[in-house]
Each structure stands twice: as C-alpha cells, then as structure tokens.
Design a protein around this motif. Structure first.
Motif: not given
Length: 264
Positions: A46, A177, A9-11, A44, A218, A51, A68
């Motif tokens: 995003r 999210s 995952d990113m953020d 993500s 996630d 990305l 997602n």
C-alpha cells in the motif's frame, strides 16, 4: 533475546476476511508495544498515505514500509525511496494498459496515479482500497519519481502474472502481492531490504526482529527476521520460508504479552 522491532504485512495478515481497516483491539496492542519501546512497522504494498490513515492514534510513532519496500518513512522523514527507470516504467505501463482485463497503478510518494479504463477501477481505488488518487491523461505527465508500478486484474492476477513476469523480470523485481495485484519495483527492492535498512538505522539485529506475512512479497522479510511468522492460510511455498505459524497477528502478540515474552 529482547524483541525490538516488529513488522507486519497488512492485507491477508493484519487484516483478514476482507477487512480494510485496523481494529481498535489491534491499535491497542500496537500502542502497548510502542510503550514498551518496541518499534512497529506496517509492511505493505500500500501507499504511505493509505497506511497512515489506518493507524490513528499511533500513526506518528510508526515506521512505514510502503510500496513493497519501495518507500520507507518515519516521522515524516523519507529513509529510503526506490526509483524505477523512467523509460522502463513507461514501457511497462504501456504493456499493462494494452493487456485486456488489466489496469495500471503508478505509485508516487504521496499519491497513486491512474490512467483508468473504467470508472469502476477509480471507484475501487478510492472507496475500497482508500488510496489517495490522481487521475491523469498520460503517464508522461507525472513529474515525480516512479516508485512502484502495479497491474490490477479484477478477475485475478494469476491470469496474467506469468506473462508479465516473463516480459519484465530481468529488468525489475516483480512479485504477486495479492489475489488481484502484481508489482514492479527496481531489481533488489523488496520488504526484506527495507526491513534490513531499518535494522541498520536503529542498530537492531535479526534475532531482535519479528515479522508477519502471508504472500510471496513477504518471503524476503522472513529471511531478515529470525522470528518470522507465516499466516496459516499462506501458500505452501510461503509457509516453508517462515519459522513459525500464526492464525492472527493480534492473538500471537497477545499470547506473547500475556506470557511476558518481551524477551523471546
């Protein structure tokens, strides 16, 4: 068992403390993994364009789990794309638009469509989130498939998440999210399904997969990878779904590399 695939995952996971860009240290670590023949997948909510822009100089070597799990891209090829029923999507967006304090984001394959209530929202999406944005006057004007629909609330999505869940959960897969975001994709679409599709494509099993995440979107990914790491700051319900804990992704991966644990 050799690890062949890592998804993160990113953020709130790879990016901490409000950071919006991947660091050189993180890029170097990812580059080392790729040189070892290990696939790396940012996973993500995003968009794809956003990305890719985070991962120079390795951007052409990654598998992207975007929206997602609604879009999976690899070397320019679309491996999977979700499609929200058009009329259902229009109904959801009308509901979001009419809700005070909420803004709508519609995800296409290469751009985010906005029908903004304020210039501040447009500025936030372009200059803070750094999405490729298309401002429109009517969502009916969008001709491409609806991949994901999101509601943004600057004051925190917790103020509205129960309302939207009760309204649309029977018809879509909805998930919180982030602090300000709630996403809607077709039922059964999530990061875990996307990761499973990648595993099938590259003949990788659950025991050969590692993943990192911090939020409710996630959880299905944790179920798809044996080596699942929840960030230490994750909500309790998320922590309980992962087998391991991580303070940072890079420290976990550096420790793994230093101990020569490419075989777990």
């Amino acid at each position: 068992m050799r690890i062949k695939l890592i998804a993160s995952d990113m953020d709130g996971t790879l990016l901490l403390n409000g950071n919006r860009q991947v660091s050189k240290e993180q890029l170097d670590i990812i580059g080392d993994l790729l040189n070892q023949g290990i696939l790396f997948a940012p996973a993500s909510g995003r968009q794809y364009t956003n990305l890719r822009n985070n991962f120079s100089p390795v951007k052409d070597k990654l598998i992207y789990i975007c929206e997602n799990g609604g879009l999976v891209k690899y070397k320019g090829e679309t491996l999977y794309k979700a499609r929200v029923d058009r009329q259902l999507g229009l109904n959801i967006m009308e509901d979001i638009y009419e809700r005070e304090g909420c803004e709508v984001l519609l995800s296409g394959e290469e751009t985010s469509y906005l029908l903004p209530k304020s210039d501040e929202y447009v500025d936030y999406m372009i200059n803070s989130v750094k999405n490729h944005v298309t401002v429109i006057k009517d969502f009916n004007d969008v001709k491409e498939d609806f991949i994901k629909i999101s509601v943004y609330c600057k004051e925190g999505i917790a103020l509205h998440s129960a309302y939207f869940h009760d309204r649309w959960s029977g018809l879509t897969q909805d998930t919180v999210s982030g602090q300000c975001w709630q996403d809607f994709v077709p039922a059964g679409v999530h990061k875990g399904r996307a990761l499973s599709l990648i595993q099938s494509r590259f003949n990788i099993n659950k025991d050969e997969t590692m993943c990192f995440g911090d939020n409710y979107n996630d959880i299905e990914m944790f179920e798809t990878a044996y080596h699942s790491f929840a960030m230490c700051h994750s909500p309790k319900e998320v922590l309980n779904k992962a087998r391991f804990r991580a303070v940072t992704v890079e420290d976990t991966l550096k420790s793994w590399q230093e101990k020569n644990l490419y075989e777990w």
